[in-house]
Design an enzyme around this catalytic site. Structure first.
Site, PDB file in Angstrom:
ATOM      1  CB  THR A 191     -22.440  18.669  -0.987  1.00 39.71           C
ATOM      2  OG1 THR A 191     -22.269  19.427  -2.193  1.00 39.71           O
ATOM      3  CG2 THR A 191     -21.893  19.442   0.182  1.00 39.71           C
ATOM      4  CB  CYS A 237     -21.572 -23.132  19.070  1.00 38.41           C
ATOM      5  SG  CYS A 237     -22.850 -24.060  18.230  1.00 38.41           S
ATOM      6  CG  HIS A 296     -24.353 -19.271  19.634  1.00 39.66           C
ATOM      7  ND1 HIS A 296     -23.155 -19.023  19.008  1.00 39.66           N
ATOM      8  CD2 HIS A 296     -24.857 -20.383  19.056  1.00 39.66           C
ATOM      9  CE1 HIS A 296     -22.943 -19.942  18.078  1.00 39.66           C
ATOM     10  NE2 HIS A 296     -23.957 -20.785  18.093  1.00 39.66           N
ATOM     11  CD  GLU A 309     -22.225 -15.879  20.523  1.00 37.53           C
ATOM     12  OE1 GLU A 309     -22.182 -16.552  21.573  1.00 37.53           O
ATOM     13  OE2 GLU A 309     -22.129 -16.398  19.384  1.00 37.53           O
TER      14      GLU A 309
HETATM   15  N1  GLN Z   1     -21.020 -26.613  13.047  1.00 39.00           N
HETATM   16  C1  GLN Z   1     -21.487 -26.952  14.341  1.00 39.00           C
HETATM   17  C2  GLN Z   1     -22.901 -27.510  14.320  1.00 39.00           C
HETATM   18  O1  GLN Z   1     -23.589 -27.388  13.359  1.00 39.00           O
HETATM   19  C3  GLN Z   1     -21.416 -25.757  15.270  1.00 39.00           C
HETATM   20  C4  GLN Z   1     -22.336 -24.649  14.888  1.00 39.00           C
HETATM   21  C5  GLN Z   1     -21.967 -23.337  15.497  1.00 39.00           C
HETATM   22  O2  GLN Z   1     -20.863 -23.153  15.995  1.00 39.00           O
HETATM   23  N2  GLN Z   1     -22.870 -22.400  15.452  1.00 39.00           N
HETATM   24  O3  GLN Z   1     -23.352 -28.109  15.259  1.00 39.00           O
END
Ligand code: GLN
Length: 533
Positions: A190, A383, A509, A511
């Site tokens: 603790t 990307c 993106h 995600e």
């Molecule tokens: N490097 C690349 C760009 O600037 C891809 C960027 C990324 O994958 N977020 O366009």
């Protein structure tokens, strides 16, 4: 009704899971039908997370409104299933810039500008503005760093002042600490908790609740000892022991009575503890616990040494697999380690190349894309993964020798990927990429249209380079289609090869839009293709 505040501070050391505790508390309150949101304070001097290395600090999470934020903002979005604006990630640089700006404009009318009250006022104003503008019942504010850090002092001081000004029935301090078990007997220690609470009290903050990280549930005698030394009653000491999934922590805290304790302290009666809410949340949490034969995904990139560098991609794969009743096993492959030996990719059901920057490792990724193209292995490029897939296709199918991105080789003969036109004169590195949600038009006869079942989508971006449309016709002739475009066809957003099992790249993106129980559509289709591979 006045917004109540819960301030979460961290003790002992970093990495204890303050973000998870904050998100879990907010989830518990949301399940109790409260309108909640979270704020993350990052006491570092960067203006935002955009310029920080993902290997050291974890992924840069992009918000709808184009903020490059700390990864905890992503956790909040996933737990709460709601968008969090960039104003919810406050840094020292943002606070100081505003104050210095105001001083230069003469707004302080001759006063000597100081940390107390000017910096602390600016911090309080920002927190209160979020609470008021969003009409929240409860706002959870997580202060990054560990108590005792010089950097976080002005923030802790501001939070202390809010409690004095708003009254203790409106503010709860939660301190996250650690009870390590060192010896073979596994006795829970603790002392680290005692010391970190002492440090907090030294600056005038008495925590109301303690969330104690430990490997196994906190023993009663440990709880009592902690309580005695920290001036926190045993009912207010909570065990945050290891769990199979971070999404099980809300339930763990609920079972120890956290919701009752919070509402009692807030003297707020009449909260609803709806079993309906709990049922749908538990269904989602349980769906993520799938075991059995997993879908095997190779994630190829260069920031592979820290799992947190791509936490949203990992999460999105889990949400998507869970939605088709499967688990997923993600193996990281450093693209610099192939040495021409790409057949290790044969052991996987699908290959994912996430976002990335710079030259290092790029040839290995281009080879990966070429290999999956030839071998008909499901490929999802995000990307950078979109850009390098286009380069692979250009070299292989269009015989464009030395095809490359000008990010990788500035004077390459065939610049398939080139700077966005508006970037040509940009000199600042921070906050200057194409950021946040943008609308994308989807062509009807495409896989993308099947995936999204819509002519239009809006997705988050973070890039400086894009596909060079000079090459578009050549690519079309060789069988690639650009199924998503933005800005009246000026930018290519989605590429696919219809003759392939699943070869898809997205400039955006996806995600960042995936949440437990609500998988992002591209991920869902990708893992489905991988599961059938
Ligand atoms: N490097 C690349 C760009 O600037 C891809 C960027 C990324 O994958 N977020 O366009």
């Amino acid at each position: 009704m006045q917004t109540k505040f819960i301030f979460v501070t961290g003790g002992v050391m970093s990495g204890l899971g303050k973000g998870v505790v904050s998100a879990s508390i907010s989830k518990l309150l949301q399940l109790s039908d409260q309108k909640v949101s979270c704020v993350k304070i990052d006491p570092y001097l960067n203006f935002d997370a955009g310029t920080m290395n993902p290997i050291a600090h974890g992924e840069v999470f992009v918000t709808e409104d184009g903020g490059e934020c700390d990864m905890d903002i992503g956790s909040y979005e996933r737990y709460l299933n709601r968008d969090i604006p960039k104003s919810h990630n406050i840094t020292t640089a943002q606070i100081y810039s505003s104050v210095i700006d105001a001083e230069r404009k003469g707004k302080y009318l001759g006063a000597c500008v100081q940390i107390i009250p000017h910096i602390t006022d600016e911090i309080k104003n920002r927190i209160r503005a979020i609470a008021n503008d969003e009409k929240l019942d409860v706002l959870i504010v997580e202060c990054g760093g560990t108590v005792g850090d010089i950097e976080s002092l002005p923030f802790l001081e501001a939070l202390r002042q809010i409690k004095v000004e708003d009254g203790s029935e409106n503010v709860i301090f939660v301190h996250v600490t650690l009870a390590p078990s060192l010896d073979v007997v596994g006795e829970q220690k603790t002392k680290p908790t005692q010391h970190s609470v002492q440090e907090l009290r030294r600056i005038g903050i008495q925590p109301d609740l303690l969330c104690v990280r430990c490997t196994t549930p906190l023993l009663d005698k440990t709880r009592q000892k902690i309580s005695m030394f920290t001036n926190v009653t045993t009912d207010d000491v909570f065990s945050c022991h290891d769990a199979k999934s971070i999404f099980m922590i809300p339930q763990m805290l609920y079972e120890q009575g956290l919701v009752d304790v919070i509402f009692k302290k807030f003297a707020r009666v009449g909260y609803v503890n709806t079993s309906k809410n709990w049922d749908s949340w538990n269904t989602i949490v349980n769906s993520l616990q799938k075991t059995g034969n997993p879908i095997k995904i190779a994630m190829v990139g260069k920031y592979v040494t820290l799992v947190d560098s791509y936490v949203s991609v990992n999460e999105a794969l889990k949400h998507a697999s869970a939605s088709i009743g499967r688990s997923v096993k993600i193996d990281w492959i450093d693209s610099e380690t192939f040495n021409g030996n790409l057949n290790k990719l044969d052991n996987f059901d699908g290959v994912l190349v996430p976002g990335g920057f710079g030259t290092r490792g790029s040839e290995g990724i281009i080879d990966t894309a070429t290999y999956t193209l030839e071998k008909n292995i499901p490929y999802l490029g995000i990307c950078f993964g979109f850009q390098l897939a286009a380069i692979a296709f250009g070299r292989k199918m269009c015989s464009l020798e030395n095809a490359n991105s000008t990010e990788i080789i500035a004077d390459t003969k065939n610049p398939i990927i080139d700077l966005l036109p508006e970037q040509k004169n940009e000199t600042d590195m921070g906050g200057s990429l194409r950021l946040g949600a943008n609308e994308i038009k989807i062509n009807q006869k495409s896989l993308a249209h099947k995936i999204y079942n819509s002519d239009k989508i809006s997705k988050r971006h973070r890039h400086r380079y894009e596909f060079n449309t000079k090459y578009r016709d050549e690519f079309l002739k060789k069988g690639m289609i650009f199924s998503g475009e933005s800005d009246d066809g000026k930018r290519m957003e989605i590429l696919e090869v219809p003759t392939h099992k699943f070869f898809l790249g997205v400039q955006f993106h996806p995600e960042f839009n995936s949440r437990p129980g609500f998988p992002e559509d591209v991920f869902k289709t990708f893992v489905t293709a991988a599961a059938q591979n």
